[in-house]
Design an enzyme around this catalytic site. Structure first.
Site, PDB file in Angstrom:
ATOM      1  CD  GLN A   1      41.981  32.677  49.560  1.00 51.26           C
ATOM      2  OE1 GLN A   1      41.816  31.609  50.122  1.00 51.26           O
ATOM      3  NE2 GLN A   1      42.706  33.657  50.073  1.00 51.26           N
ATOM      4  N   GLY A   2      38.306  36.109  47.159  1.00 52.77           N
ATOM      5  CA  GLY A   2      37.066  36.854  47.320  1.00 52.77           C
ATOM      6  C   GLY A   2      36.224  36.238  48.418  1.00 52.77           C
TER       7      GLY A   2
ATOM      8  CG  HIS B   1      42.928  35.303  55.647  1.00 57.41           C
ATOM      9  ND1 HIS B   1      43.860  34.644  54.875  1.00 57.41           N
ATOM     10  CD2 HIS B   1      42.268  36.132  54.810  1.00 57.41           C
ATOM     11  CE1 HIS B   1      43.768  35.047  53.631  1.00 57.41           C
ATOM     12  NE2 HIS B   1      42.814  35.957  53.551  1.00 57.41           N
TER      13      HIS B   1
ATOM     14  CD  GLU C   1      39.325  40.541  50.453  1.00 52.73           C
ATOM     15  OE1 GLU C   1      38.825  41.644  50.751  1.00 52.73           O
ATOM     16  OE2 GLU C   1      40.551  40.350  50.418  1.00 52.73           O
TER      17      GLU C   1
END
Length: 197
Positions: free
Chosen positions: A24-25, A12, A89
């Site tokens: 972010q995970g 992204h 992710e």
């Protein structure tokens, strides 16, 4: 090298949490203007590949930052985009939304591993996913591919995907290039190639 089909792996575009250096995970934050520009440029790169759209399948992580990147990049394409949870992710568990400084303060014993063994550190977040978890997700996805594909995904998942496609061990995986605004093209004839604007 594996006998998997040809793939284009796209991380992204830049997000607000990338700028703030937050993990972010499986949480999410919006694309920045730079991230939206990266998505547009990557769309142009894909167009220059002259893909046979009757044969290529397009997949995205369902997380907003990847899906938004895909929507922007593919705005000039007449294709179906399929979401697949396996392209999400890594789940960072209790580290999601936190900066490295906050992680160092909250988990000092684990933070020491970042320098000692980055493979162990990246996959030891409390309540997060392990490397084995990600490898299983990626292997299941790759096993179902029947032809060339474009994949919109994330930084760590991208590395695991490319390592599994290339047959690399986890430490060799760390040597793979990363970054945003580029496309990683993996094919039997060319190997691992980075496409840039």
């Amino acid at each position: 090298m594996s006998d998997f089909p040809e793939i284009y792996v796209i991380r992204h575009g830049q997000t607000e949490w990338n700028v703030a250096q937050r993990h972010q995970g499986q949480l999410d934050s919006p694309l920045t203007e730079k991230g939206r520009k990266q998505a547009r440029l990557m769309g142009g790169m894909l167009q220059r590949q002259n893909l046979d759209l009757s044969k290529v399948k397009f997949f995205s992580s369902p997380l907003g930052r990847a899906r938004n990147t895909a929507d922007i990049a593919l705005s000039g394409f007449d294709v179906a985009l399929r979401e697949d949870d396996r392209l999400s992710e890594i789940g960072f568990g209790q580290w999601e939304g936190k900066t490295q400084g906050e992680i160092d303060l909250g988990w000092p014993e684990l933070s020491k591993l970042a320098d000692e063994d980055p493979i162990v550190w990246n996959f030891q977040s409390p309540e997060g996913e392990s490397l084995t978890d990600l490898e299983r997700r990626v292997d299941a996805f790759l096993a179902e591919l029947t032809g060339p594909a474009v994949l919109f995904t994330h930084g760590i998942l991208s590395r695991v995907m490319r390592a599994r496609w290339l047959g690399l061990n986890p430490y060799e995986m760390l040597e793979l290039p990363g970054g945003q605004g580029v496309i990683f093209h993996l094919s039997q004839t060319l190997g691992h190639v980075i496409l840039e604007k």
